[in-house]
Design a protein around this motif. Sequence first.
Motif, PDB file in Angstrom:
ATOM      1  N   VAL A  45       0.842  -1.196   0.000  1.00 29.36           N
ATOM      2  CA  VAL A  45       0.000   0.000   0.000  1.00 29.36           C
ATOM      3  C   VAL A  45       0.879   1.247   0.000  1.00 29.36           C
ATOM      4  O   VAL A  45       0.694   2.170  -0.793  1.00 29.36           O
ATOM      5  CB  VAL A  45      -0.918  -0.007   1.238  1.00 29.36           C
ATOM      6  CG1 VAL A  45      -1.777   1.228   1.246  1.00 29.36           C
ATOM      7  CG2 VAL A  45      -1.772  -1.252   1.247  1.00 29.36           C
ATOM      8  N   LEU A  46       1.852   1.234   0.901  1.00 29.69           N
ATOM      9  CA  LEU A  46       2.740   2.389   1.032  1.00 29.69           C
ATOM     10  C   LEU A  46       3.464   2.643  -0.289  1.00 29.69           C
ATOM     11  O   LEU A  46       3.542   3.775  -0.769  1.00 29.69           O
ATOM     12  CB  LEU A  46       3.740   2.115   2.153  1.00 29.69           C
ATOM     13  CG  LEU A  46       4.303   3.335   2.856  1.00 29.69           C
ATOM     14  CD1 LEU A  46       3.182   4.140   3.476  1.00 29.69           C
ATOM     15  CD2 LEU A  46       5.300   2.917   3.917  1.00 29.69           C
ATOM     16  N   ALA A  47       3.973   1.573  -0.864  1.00 32.95           N
ATOM     17  CA  ALA A  47       4.731   1.719  -2.113  1.00 32.95           C
ATOM     18  C   ALA A  47       3.832   2.209  -3.232  1.00 32.95           C
ATOM     19  O   ALA A  47       4.213   3.086  -4.012  1.00 32.95           O
ATOM     20  CB  ALA A  47       5.364   0.384  -2.483  1.00 32.95           C
ATOM     21  N   SER A  48       2.593   1.678  -3.297  1.00 36.32           N
ATOM     22  CA  SER A  48       1.684   2.109  -4.361  1.00 36.32           C
ATOM     23  C   SER A  48       1.374   3.590  -4.232  1.00 36.32           C
ATOM     24  O   SER A  48       1.373   4.329  -5.213  1.00 36.32           O
ATOM     25  CB  SER A  48       0.377   1.333  -4.299  1.00 36.32           C
ATOM     26  OG  SER A  48       0.610  -0.018  -4.144  1.00 36.32           O
ATOM     27  N   VAL A  49       1.083   4.023  -3.005  1.00 35.06           N
ATOM     28  CA  VAL A  49       0.730   5.431  -2.829  1.00 35.06           C
ATOM     29  C   VAL A  49       1.940   6.308  -3.115  1.00 35.06           C
ATOM     30  O   VAL A  49       1.827   7.341  -3.783  1.00 35.06           O
ATOM     31  CB  VAL A  49       0.181   5.674  -1.413  1.00 35.06           C
ATOM     32  CG1 VAL A  49       0.025   7.153  -1.154  1.00 35.06           C
ATOM     33  CG2 VAL A  49      -1.154   4.974  -1.257  1.00 35.06           C
ATOM     34  N   LEU A  50       3.095   5.876  -2.648  1.00 34.91           N
ATOM     35  CA  LEU A  50       4.318   6.639  -2.930  1.00 34.91           C
ATOM     36  C   LEU A  50       4.507   6.771  -4.439  1.00 34.91           C
ATOM     37  O   LEU A  50       4.728   7.869  -4.963  1.00 34.91           O
ATOM     38  CB  LEU A  50       5.526   5.940  -2.302  1.00 34.91           C
ATOM     39  CG  LEU A  50       6.887   6.534  -2.617  1.00 34.91           C
ATOM     40  CD1 LEU A  50       7.007   7.930  -2.034  1.00 34.91           C
ATOM     41  CD2 LEU A  50       8.004   5.653  -2.074  1.00 34.91           C
ATOM     42  N   GLY A  51       4.383   5.637  -5.131  1.00 33.29           N
ATOM     43  CA  GLY A  51       4.524   5.660  -6.585  1.00 33.29           C
ATOM     44  C   GLY A  51       3.474   6.557  -7.219  1.00 33.29           C
ATOM     45  O   GLY A  51       3.782   7.360  -8.102  1.00 33.29           O
ATOM     46  N   GLY A  52       2.244   6.440  -6.727  1.00 29.26           N
ATOM     47  CA  GLY A  52       1.167   7.254  -7.277  1.00 29.26           C
ATOM     48  C   GLY A  52       1.432   8.739  -7.107  1.00 29.26           C
ATOM     49  O   GLY A  52       1.265   9.522  -8.043  1.00 29.26           O
ATOM     50  N   VAL A  53       1.872   9.124  -5.914  1.00 29.38           N
ATOM     51  CA  VAL A  53       2.129  10.549  -5.658  1.00 29.38           C
ATOM     52  C   VAL A  53       3.235  11.050  -6.582  1.00 29.38           C
ATOM     53  O   VAL A  53       3.137  12.128  -7.181  1.00 29.38           O
ATOM     54  CB  VAL A  53       2.503  10.769  -4.178  1.00 29.38           C
ATOM     55  CG1 VAL A  53       3.027  12.181  -3.971  1.00 29.38           C
ATOM     56  CG2 VAL A  53       1.306  10.531  -3.285  1.00 29.38           C
ATOM     57  N   VAL A  54       4.279  10.243  -6.723  1.00 23.09           N
ATOM     58  CA  VAL A  54       5.396  10.663  -7.571  1.00 23.09           C
ATOM     59  C   VAL A  54       4.929  10.787  -9.028  1.00 23.09           C
ATOM     60  O   VAL A  54       5.171  11.798  -9.693  1.00 23.09           O
ATOM     61  CB  VAL A  54       6.566   9.663  -7.452  1.00 23.09           C
ATOM     62  CG1 VAL A  54       7.610   9.953  -8.511  1.00 23.09           C
ATOM     63  CG2 VAL A  54       7.175   9.744  -6.061  1.00 23.09           C
TER      64      VAL A  54
END
Lengths: 295, 347, 329
Positions: free
Chosen positions: A220-229
């Motif tokens: 989840v954390l990685a997906s959101v991080l990727g999404g924000v970037v």
Amino acid sequence: MTETLESAPPPSPAADGPSRAPLPRLLRAELRWIFRRPRTLVVLGLLAAIPVIIGVALTLVDSPGPPDGGGDGDGGSLVATAAGNALVLPIAALAMALGLLLPLTAAMVGGDALAGEQAHGTLRGWLLAPVSRGRLLFVKAFGVATFAVCAAGVMALTGIVTGLVINGTDALVSLSGTTLTFPEALLKVAIAAGWVSLQLWAVGAVALAISACTEHPMVVLASVLGGVVVFSVLQFLDALDWLHPFLLNASWQDLADVLRDPMPGGALAEGALRAACYIAIALSLAYARLSTKDG
Amino acid sequence: MNPKRKALAVAVAGTALGAAGLGLLAVPAGAGEAPELPPVGAQALVQSVLEADPPALAGTVAFDNQLGLPSMPGVPMLDMDSARVYYDGEGDSRIAVQDGNSEQTIVRDGNTVWMYDSATDTATKTDARSHHPREENPQGRMSDPAAAAADLVSDLRASSTVSVDGTARVAGRPAYELVLTPKPEERTLLREVRVAVDSESRLPLRLSVLTNGTTEPALQLGFTDIDFGAQPAELFEFTPPRGATVTEAEPDVEGARDAARAGEPRLVGEGWDAVLVGRVPADVLSGGEEDGNVRGMLDRLSTRVSGDWGSGQLVSTSIGTAILTDDGRFALGAVPQQVLTKALATR
Amino acid sequence: MSTAVTGVDVPGTGASTPASPPAARTRGLRKTYGSTVAVDHVDLDIPEGAVLGMLGPNGSGKTTTIRMLLGLVRPTAGEASLLGHPMPAGAAHALPHVGALVEGPGFHPFLSGRENLLRLGAAEPKLSGREIPRAVDAALERVGLAGAATRRYRGYSLGMKQRLGLAAALLVPRRMVVLDEPTNGLDPAGTREVRSIIAELHAAGVTVLVSSHLLAEVEATCTHVAVLHAGTVVAQGELAELLESGSPGLVVSTPDAAEAVEALRRNRIPSRLTPEGVRVDLTATTAPEVVSALVHAGVSVHEARRARTGLEDLFARLTQQESNGEVSR
């Protein structure tokens, strides 16, 4: 394991109707769980420290000098303005953290809410109580929202206090050069914190939707991080300007609007509506996933 | 209901709702069906625009350009996001130009013009008694569509076909579309200039410049929202905040000095193919800390050209071209390159 | 793994006190994950008040069946009902009366055992807000965790974790308790305690479903047994009936065991040495013949009694037959 047979069941076929635990009790239990978690407390402490660090750093540097160029992305020039302005500091801190840090904390809480519980096998406990999946999602969304309010609130609070300690109450100046009274300034900071909370809740809702699909909070954390970037990069591509209104972070830059006087509400309202749309989409998808998945 | 179906229904409903909301946000404000308005002649419309006094209003002006230049953060005019404009109907105004996270506020209070820049926390006070407010400040002028459109109409009447081409909705208000089309013999890059005029107040609400071969305006300056009505008086007062650097400027003197140094630029040709020819003050290009910026910027934007007029650097955009010669002359206009070089040749 | 209905026709299948409705039953239960069939054609009946032991090797579909019964997993086909309510639709009706420990204990490591139970208690519909702390303390006391109640779950031993899971299942007076591998990680004393808890529940009329791969545990505590193998029920019924359905045997206590086996072999009677004595297979002969053969051989017989068919034997035999049957089919 002594004999405590009095807690054995009295046969009570009458009490066979559908029953569920009162919602406020579930919400309280959820909040206690979120705010008892060391990780949450560490993150909130960190967020609380950011405005203080910015404030102290700006004071130590003393005169920030003329900022070069102005409008330089995430509150770059806001931070420069924050030196010597008690009103700008909390909002500059919020604007800066909204770029990446705050969304990540919201994602962390959203990830722990379903995926983390699933990983620990604790989600089962509530499902077997039973807590229906719809209520479970409601409780989780409420928990994420509360965390979002706390995260934005704690930054705003320490920001105000730091600003006041450093600059006193007379240095409450809007970007338009008007001097504000303390209640006016407080209202502006409250609006900013509320608006940031809403944006964070939207991020958290998306995190919940992802969270419902996985057992790994890190996913989840990685997906959101990727999404924000990715969203931030897309924001910079002018060729994709048709896409920009669909991106959650399209109006994150507009947080500085609260500092203007009179306050232009258009972009902020648009951002709030956009966040609401994201919440609607994310929570409905999360519900669909959660209600059909195996517990 | 089957839980799978229910889940699907919820997912579809929620997503549709959210997507509809996002779609609503993506639709540009003010778009919509062309309103029905009583017909009006071009002459009468232009007349009414020139006569009308702008009423008290509050609005947001947005500036859009598709010049075909690479995006240049830090170049002030190209970087302006939007400006909020307040006008009391009697000459006092407040313009807040939003530039990223900072703001330049220009408040005209009677004969005093305050300019405040939040990025530097400086306030500049100017005595505006001697000049016309519209010519006071180039930024203010650009941000006020009323002034910009009115000037254009009167200037271009000679060389243009002026017509009223339907109606439009701008910032939620019904408006006439006044269209200026260059006469066929004009050698220009522009196809037409459209001015949307508010049907009631006759205030120009939007100015669009269209070039040949495109449907999107190359340049557009217009209100994205506007409210007519009395504005609170405190908007038109300004007290510099404590701690701000306050200076008193005499822009007239400085401007004159600049002009003297530069040599008065002159117009070659007239109408749509007018070319502004002049000499760049030497210290703008060589010396001063801006030096690197200006030259570096030019190098990135321009191509080298040469001819019997000399040699220099050519900057082409969709609405115009500009040449900066190596000996410090410049020529610019909404025209193709050949017209520029011809103008440079006529010394 | 096609439609293999109860591989062995064991007498007593489904033959349980028909008067009261079963506490839980499944019909044609099937669950597939992609192309893998986890459970197929499971028809299970758990009579009210019974202690049903669900036996099966790992991967035989015990946990999946339990999860479907509890409404955690939606069956691919077939139906399950719990306390008379269809699952998972009737979860809100049935589950408040059901305590469960499924797939090992699941708790938050940063909370103490007590806090974990308080959190679960908050979700229990049958507890009022005021009753929760009392119920939690009572449950902790009952599983012997009162002393460690305020310690973080992170620091619990495997056994303590298991006990806490048990406490969660017993938080509220239940009509039915489902325990999935309850003795996992427990020392012998802990195992005994779990058995005594099951016995207490049984005495109080609670229906208990225990799954285990440890046969002795089921034999010791259960009234009913269901044996799962490769996703299907291969045998089920009352424990006593299932025990009798095995091959008849005789256990002979004698001081000269080796001699007895030798004597029986000479008479072509199959027998073997077990800790209890000499176990004699009676499929092809009768008890008097065995005794007389031994007496003739001069072996002194202290005692001869009918042998209980160990559940272990049954279990091994049934699963063995099932796999043989599949091969031959």
